[in-house]
Design a protein around this motif. Structure first.
Motif, mmCIF file in Angstrom:
data_model
loop_
_atom_site.group_PDB
_atom_site.id
_atom_site.type_symbol
_atom_site.label_atom_id
_atom_site.label_comp_id
_atom_site.label_asym_id
_atom_site.label_seq_id
_atom_site.Cartn_x
_atom_site.Cartn_y
_atom_site.Cartn_z
ATOM 1 N N TYR A 58 0.828 -1.203 0.000
ATOM 2 C CA TYR A 58 0.000 0.000 0.000
ATOM 3 C C TYR A 58 0.868 1.261 0.000
ATOM 4 C CZ TYR A 58 -3.170 3.673 1.376
ATOM 5 O OH TYR A 58 -3.863 4.848 1.406
ATOM 6 N N LEU A 59 1.845 1.325 0.907
ATOM 7 C CA LEU A 59 2.693 2.514 1.001
ATOM 8 C C LEU A 59 3.393 2.805 -0.317
ATOM 9 C CD1 LEU A 59 4.375 1.994 4.511
ATOM 10 C CD2 LEU A 59 2.446 3.505 3.961
ATOM 11 N N SER A 60 3.965 1.771 -0.916
ATOM 12 C CA SER A 60 4.766 1.984 -2.126
ATOM 13 C C SER A 60 3.912 2.265 -3.364
ATOM 14 C CB SER A 60 5.676 0.786 -2.376
ATOM 15 O OG SER A 60 4.931 -0.381 -2.615
ATOM 16 N N LYS A 61 2.688 1.807 -3.383
ATOM 17 C CA LYS A 61 1.827 2.060 -4.541
ATOM 18 C C LYS A 61 1.088 3.393 -4.453
ATOM 19 C CE LYS A 61 1.140 -2.639 -6.072
ATOM 20 N NZ LYS A 61 0.256 -3.802 -6.108
ATOM 21 N N ASN A 62 0.984 3.942 -3.256
ATOM 22 C CA ASN A 62 0.187 5.149 -3.063
ATOM 23 C C ASN A 62 0.987 6.375 -2.657
ATOM 24 O OD1 ASN A 62 -2.738 4.230 -3.398
ATOM 25 N ND2 ASN A 62 -1.837 2.658 -2.102
ATOM 26 N N GLY A 63 2.274 6.212 -2.440
ATOM 27 C CA GLY A 63 3.111 7.339 -2.034
ATOM 28 C C GLY A 63 4.566 7.062 -2.322
ATOM 29 N N GLU A 64 5.395 8.024 -1.971
ATOM 30 C CA GLU A 64 6.843 7.831 -2.065
ATOM 31 C C GLU A 64 7.307 7.224 -0.757
ATOM 32 O OE1 GLU A 64 8.449 11.197 -5.178
ATOM 33 O OE2 GLU A 64 9.344 11.069 -3.191
ATOM 34 N N CYS A 65 7.593 5.924 -0.786
ATOM 35 C CA CYS A 65 7.991 5.180 0.403
ATOM 36 C C CYS A 65 9.507 5.040 0.415
ATOM 37 C CB CYS A 65 7.319 3.814 0.406
ATOM 38 S SG CYS A 65 7.692 2.802 1.855
ATOM 39 N N ASP A 78 10.874 3.780 8.420
ATOM 40 C CA ASP A 78 10.368 4.120 7.090
ATOM 41 C C ASP A 78 9.550 5.400 7.147
ATOM 42 O OD1 ASP A 78 7.525 3.366 7.639
ATOM 43 O OD2 ASP A 78 8.373 1.354 7.754
ATOM 44 N N VAL A 79 9.407 6.002 5.979
ATOM 45 C CA VAL A 79 8.646 7.240 5.840
ATOM 46 C C VAL A 79 7.984 7.228 4.470
ATOM 47 C CG1 VAL A 79 10.667 8.538 5.007
ATOM 48 C CG2 VAL A 79 8.752 9.761 6.036
ATOM 49 N N THR A 80 6.746 7.714 4.415
ATOM 50 C CA THR A 80 6.022 7.761 3.147
ATOM 51 C C THR A 80 5.299 9.090 3.021
ATOM 52 O OG1 THR A 80 5.674 5.368 3.237
ATOM 53 C CG2 THR A 80 4.344 6.603 1.655
ATOM 54 N N LEU A 81 5.508 9.715 1.862
ATOM 55 C CA LEU A 81 4.823 10.954 1.504
ATOM 56 C C LEU A 81 3.743 10.612 0.487
ATOM 57 C CD1 LEU A 81 4.664 14.103 1.446
ATOM 58 C CD2 LEU A 81 6.343 14.006 -0.430
ATOM 59 N N PHE A 82 2.500 10.947 0.825
ATOM 60 C CA PHE A 82 1.364 10.774 -0.074
ATOM 61 C C PHE A 82 0.876 12.161 -0.488
ATOM 62 C CE2 PHE A 82 1.182 7.458 3.175
ATOM 63 C CZ PHE A 82 1.002 6.289 2.455
ATOM 64 N N ARG A 83 0.036 12.214 -1.503
ATOM 65 C CA ARG A 83 -0.600 13.497 -1.847
ATOM 66 C C ARG A 83 -1.529 13.962 -0.731
ATOM 67 N NH1 ARG A 83 0.484 16.041 -6.252
ATOM 68 N NH2 ARG A 83 1.198 14.949 -8.100
ATOM 69 N N ASP A 84 -2.112 13.008 0.020
ATOM 70 C CA ASP A 84 -3.104 13.369 1.026
ATOM 71 C C ASP A 84 -2.862 12.767 2.402
ATOM 72 O OD1 ASP A 84 -3.603 10.760 0.360
ATOM 73 O OD2 ASP A 84 -5.732 11.038 -0.044
ATOM 74 N N ASP A 85 -1.630 12.335 2.662
ATOM 75 C CA ASP A 85 -1.300 11.789 3.982
ATOM 76 C C ASP A 85 0.215 11.704 4.111
ATOM 77 O OD1 ASP A 85 -1.733 10.817 6.554
ATOM 78 O OD2 ASP A 85 -2.534 8.887 5.925
ATOM 79 N N PHE A 86 0.658 11.327 5.297
ATOM 80 C CA PHE A 86 2.084 11.219 5.577
ATOM 81 C C PHE A 86 2.246 10.191 6.679
ATOM 82 C CE2 PHE A 86 6.067 12.345 7.577
ATOM 83 C CZ PHE A 86 6.876 12.639 6.487
ATOM 84 N N ALA A 87 3.299 9.371 6.590
ATOM 85 C CA ALA A 87 3.553 8.356 7.613
ATOM 86 C C ALA A 87 5.049 8.270 7.885
ATOM 87 C CB ALA A 87 3.039 6.999 7.135
#
Length: 163
Positions: free
Chosen positions: A61-68, A84-93
């Motif tokens: 999910y992280l890699s398909k929906n954001g920059e993981c 790990d860190v993921t930048l999405f257009r509409d979320d951040f983790a």
């Protein structure tokens, strides 16, 4: 291409000891992080350790929906993943999975670099869907980096930073 129209960087340098490496499909080493019930409680609001299947689904999910990216630290001449860190257009983790690196300022450096990355890819804001009430460390981190509370959620708060 996790953020549509944007080529994800292979490496994002932070300093000579810390970097972010693009997720490459290999994540078995991260299972031990997700066996730590305190970490799972902080990031998921749950106290069930991850299975291999859940870990696979999460990284898919992280890699398909954001920059993981994996957060890596230089130790004994080689970079080792610690979170790990993921930048999405509409979320951040973000999660520092290796407890040895908690409360050492790494999260701040990573978040500051990801704010730069969001600007590089043309985002106008960074949204964080929810940080739980009990995750005071993350709430303080985001507030210190200029994020503002947007609204109360069921278990915590959503945040936003205008770029």
């Amino acid at each position: 291409m996790a953020i549509e129209g944007v080529e994800q960087a292979a490496i994002l340098e932070i300093d000579n000891q810390i970097r972010l490496r693009r997720y490459d499909g290999y994540h078995d080493f991260a299972l031990i992080w997700h066996q730590d019930l305190e970490l799972v409680w902080l990031v998921d609001g749950d106290k069930e350790p991850y299975s291999h299947d859940l870990l696979n689904r999460m990284y898919d999910y992280l890699s398909k929906n954001g920059e993981c990216y994996f957060i890596e630290i230089l130790e004994n001449g080689q970079f080792l993943p610690i979170g790990d860190v993921t930048l999405f257009r509409d979320d951040f983790a973000i999660a520092i999975g290796d407890r040895r690196y908690w409360k050492k300022g790494i999260g701040t450096k990573v978040l500051q670099r990801m704010i730069e990355r969001a600007r590089e890819v043309g985002l106008e804001e960074i949204l964080v869907e929810e940080i739980y009430d009990w995750n005071t460390g993350s709430r303080k981190l985001f507030e210190k980096c200029g994020f503002e509370v947007v609204e109360k959620t069921k278990k915590g708060w959503s945040y936003k930073k205008n770029l």
